[in-house]
Design an enzyme around this catalytic site. Structure first.
Site, short mmCIF file in Angstrom:
data_model
loop_
_atom_site.label_atom_id
_atom_site.label_comp_id
_atom_site.label_asym_id
_atom_site.label_seq_id
_atom_site.Cartn_x
_atom_site.Cartn_y
_atom_site.Cartn_z
N CYS A 28 0.83 -1.21 0.00
CA CYS A 28 0.00 0.00 0.00
C CYS A 28 0.86 1.26 0.00
CB CYS A 28 -0.90 0.02 1.22
SG CYS A 28 -1.93 -1.44 1.40
N ARG A 66 4.76 -0.86 -6.30
CA ARG A 66 4.66 -1.62 -5.05
C ARG A 66 3.55 -2.67 -5.10
NH1 ARG A 66 6.75 2.04 -0.60
NH2 ARG A 66 5.40 0.93 0.84
N TRP A 90 -3.48 -2.59 -1.21
CA TRP A 90 -3.34 -4.03 -1.45
C TRP A 90 -4.18 -4.72 -0.40
CZ3 TRP A 90 -1.10 -8.40 0.98
CH2 TRP A 90 -0.85 -9.49 0.13
N ASN A 120 -1.82 2.33 5.92
CA ASN A 120 -1.04 1.14 5.58
C ASN A 120 -0.84 0.33 6.86
OD1 ASN A 120 -0.76 2.22 3.05
ND2 ASN A 120 1.42 2.68 3.23
N GLY A 121 -0.87 -0.98 6.75
CA GLY A 121 -0.63 -1.82 7.91
C GLY A 121 -1.85 -2.66 8.27
N GLU A 146 14.46 -20.14 -6.69
CA GLU A 146 14.17 -18.82 -7.22
C GLU A 146 13.55 -18.90 -8.61
OE1 GLU A 146 14.11 -14.59 -7.83
OE2 GLU A 146 13.86 -15.96 -6.14
N LYS A 171 9.87 -17.44 -9.63
CA LYS A 171 9.65 -16.49 -10.72
C LYS A 171 8.55 -16.99 -11.66
CE LYS A 171 12.06 -13.26 -9.49
NZ LYS A 171 11.53 -13.65 -8.18
N GLU A 223 5.10 -16.80 -9.94
CA GLU A 223 4.69 -15.43 -9.65
C GLU A 223 4.03 -14.75 -10.85
OE1 GLU A 223 7.45 -13.08 -6.51
OE2 GLU A 223 8.52 -13.81 -8.27
N HIS A 231 12.56 -39.46 -3.68
CA HIS A 231 11.90 -39.47 -2.37
C HIS A 231 10.51 -38.85 -2.42
CE1 HIS A 231 15.46 -40.96 -0.33
NE2 HIS A 231 16.17 -40.08 -1.02
N LYS A 277 4.83 -5.38 -4.24
CA LYS A 277 6.28 -5.25 -4.35
C LYS A 277 6.96 -5.17 -2.99
CE LYS A 277 10.16 -4.70 -6.50
NZ LYS A 277 10.74 -5.88 -7.19
#
Length: 609
Positions: A2, A27, A74, A103-104, A482, A486, A489, A505, A604
């Protein structure tokens, strides 16, 4: 995550608020809004689309004002819907006296909601934020600054808020606890924002508010009190916020641009590094490094994977034990602290709430030797840690991190060498060789980027799949993690990563002709073991997509697709291999037509738990 922008001025601030929101779009958000003091009334416009749509609404309504606040949200409490978008009004939209953005997360919002409902307040949203707006309205005593100071004492959780009142034109009050907030100083006008970038081009005179601060913004003054209500002076810093990142240039998306910026930003991050020395990490680093005998790395998401890579480096080269913790989990378990631990946090923004909380928890356990690898020199993380290495990735607009990750790895490799040197495990010849390899990184990365046409062909195959496996061994296992992150996402293809030796396994049960298996295959000591794992995949009909070093002797054939990286790069090989995985994820997402730079449900900068 946010974003907040607010202003008091003697000119129309609508363009400033809208431009600030545009600068915060990177963001991540799912709704946005603006509220203004207009002719003695509060007016607002909100949208669940992009800021450009909000701007069109504002222009059509001819909204102008001298005092106002704006927000990108967000969703946490309540779905992404217009009635949940900020700013929130109280007591009602028709008779609004208070406008507020936040925000929060307010943890005691249910208790406050019940109390305010009993007082007659009618809630129009499912958000925790509306609780704050009604609380401020209920407690309003004719002085907004005093009211906010009293109201925030009732809040439990994390917040950055900005609020203004119909009865007090040319005044915005803001407060922070656990979420970042800055003040911008102008000439006869003042501003508040969650990020200095939001005010780029408006002012470069910035105050970073401390935990518990409440600030009163008026035309000619900025008045700050701390959590005890005591007036305080905070330093004004000149901050040149980066604005060049807003230009796409020849690229289709910011993510593609940022992938191709990596040779330059790695060079920038290493600029001025002429030798390995503890002072690269700040004054006093030598004494700290001499005292520590273990390392604790705290990070989230992509930064966590850079920490996992660093564990291999530090333990192998410096011979110091390393523990890597997911920051969001660390402070909620009983760990065994040790005072001689170097606590290393990794964060692109330096405002990651979980990592900041984990850092504070580690310090509360008596671990005072702290260092951060961070991309923002003015961030809370840098201010909270004694030592720091500032990467120079620049602003990263794409939600999926690319250049921030590789510059983190560069900084962590320098940390590895510095710790090795302090412990007498780095000779002059080894130092020279490592520095030579690091200086060559920009050229080596550029040669990987030249493989883009071959990777595009693979991506077209991936675009038709719904699942994928990524395999790596040793220090390339975190790179496989990673790569899988990616892909999931931005393309929304389900992807998981495993150490290649773990195939038998369990994960091998998933392998079919429809399951592409991406393999990171550097020519290192584990290459023969990796080849055996690859044969396990082929025996089950799986399709292998192998990123191999030029001399790894892995050849293409039925069910085996190979792209060769131009050279083997030893300890720095993870930095090269991850670039190829970034390109694969990017082009798979493009082929599927997803919103590459703003993937659904993601933000972000994650500034809430």
């Amino acid at each position: 995550m946010c974003g907040i922008v607010g202003a008091v001025a003697q000119r129309n601030i609508t363009p400033i608020l809208v431009e600030g929101l545009k600068r915060l779009e990177y963001r991540g958000y799912d709704s946005c809004g603006v509220a203004l003091h207009v002719d003695g009334q509060l007016q607002r416009s909100r949208s669940t689309s992009r800021v450009a749509d909000l701007e069109q609404q504002i222009n059509e309504a001819h909204l102008q004002g001298f005092t106002g606040i704006a927000h990108t949200r967000w969703a946490t409490h309540g779905a992404p819907a217009s009635h949940n978008a900020h700013p929130h009004f109280s007591p009602s939209a028709d008779a609004a006296r208070i406008a507020l953005v936040h925000n929060g997360i307010i943890e005691n919002h249910d208790e406050l909601r019940a109390e305010l409902t009993a007082l007659g307040y009618v809630f129009q949203s499912q958000t925790d934020t509306e609780v704050i707006a009604h609380l401020v309205d209920h407690m309003y005593n004719g002085d907004l600054f005093d009211t906010v100071q009293q109201a925030v004492k009732r809040l439990t959780g994390a917040y950055a808020i900005a609020v203004f009142c119909r009865e007090e034109p040319h005044r915005v009050v803001a407060a922070r606890q656990g979420s970042p907030l800055i003040v911008g100083i102008g000439n006869g006008e003042n501003f508040v924002a969650s990020d200095a970038m939001a005010l780029a081009g408006t002012t470069d005179q910035i105050i970073y508010l401390e935990e518990g601060d409440v600030v009163d913004l008026q035309l000619g003054r900025v008045w700050i009190v701390d959590s005890n209500g005591k007036p305080v002076q905070r330093d004004v810093k000149t901050v040149q916020a980066h604005t060049g990142a807003a230009e796409l240039g020849p690229y289709r998306h910011y993510m593609q641009k940022e992938i191709f910026e990596q040779p330059r930003v790695i060079g920038d991050t290493l600029e001025g590094v002429t030798g390995i020395m503890p002072e690269l990490f700040g004054d006093g680093a030598y004494n700290v490094f001499k005292q520590i005998d273990r390392v604790l790395i705290l990070a989230c998401g992509t930064s966590y994977y850079s920490g996992l890579t660093a564990k291999y480096w530090i333990e192998s080269v410096a011979r110091i034990p390393v523990n890597v913790e997911i920051a969001s989990e660390y402070r909620y378990r009983d760990s065994v602290p040790h005072p001689n631990t170097l606590v290393v946090t990794i964060s692109q923004s330096g405002e990651t709430a979980d990592t900041l909380a984990a850092l504070k928890h580690a310090r509360s356990l008596g671990m005072e030797h702290t260092l951060t690898i961070c991309n923002v020199a003015t961030s809370a993380m840098v201010r909270e840690c004694k030592l720091a290495y500032i990467t120079r990735a620049g602003v990263e607009v794409g939600v999926a991190s690319t250049k921030a990750f590789t510059t983190q790895l560069a900084g962590l490799f320098l940390l590895t060498l510095s710790l090795a040197q302090i412990n007498g495990r780095l000779t002059d010849a080894e130092e020279a060789e490592h520095l030579k390899a690091m200086r060559h990184l920009p050229v080596a990365i550029a040669s990987v980027l030249a493989l883009e046409p071959q990777i595009i062909a693979w991506a077209e195959d991936f675009a038709r799949k719904e699942n994928a496996l990524f395999l790596g061994r040793g220090m390339h296992y975190p790179i496989a993690l990673e790569g899988a992150l990616k892909l999931k996402e931005i393309s929304y293809i389900h992807a998981e990563a495993y150490p290649a030796g773990e195939l038998k396994h369990g994960p091998l049960a998933l392998v079919t002709e429809e399951m592409p298996v991406v393999t990171v295959a550097p020519n290192d000591a584990l290459i023969e073991k990796l080849k055996s794992n690859m044969q396990e995949v082929r025996a089950r009909g799986g399709q292998l997509y192998v990123f191999a070093d030029v001399d790894s002797r892995i050849t293409s054939g039925e069910g085996v697709h190979v792209i060769r990286l131009p050279e083997h790069y030893g300890l720095l090989s993870p930095i090269l291999h991850v670039v190829s995985l970034q390109l694969l994820a990017y082009h798979a997402a493009v082929a599927r037509g997803t919103d590459v730079d703003k993937p659904r449900n993601l933000a972000k900068s994650v500034t809430v738990e």
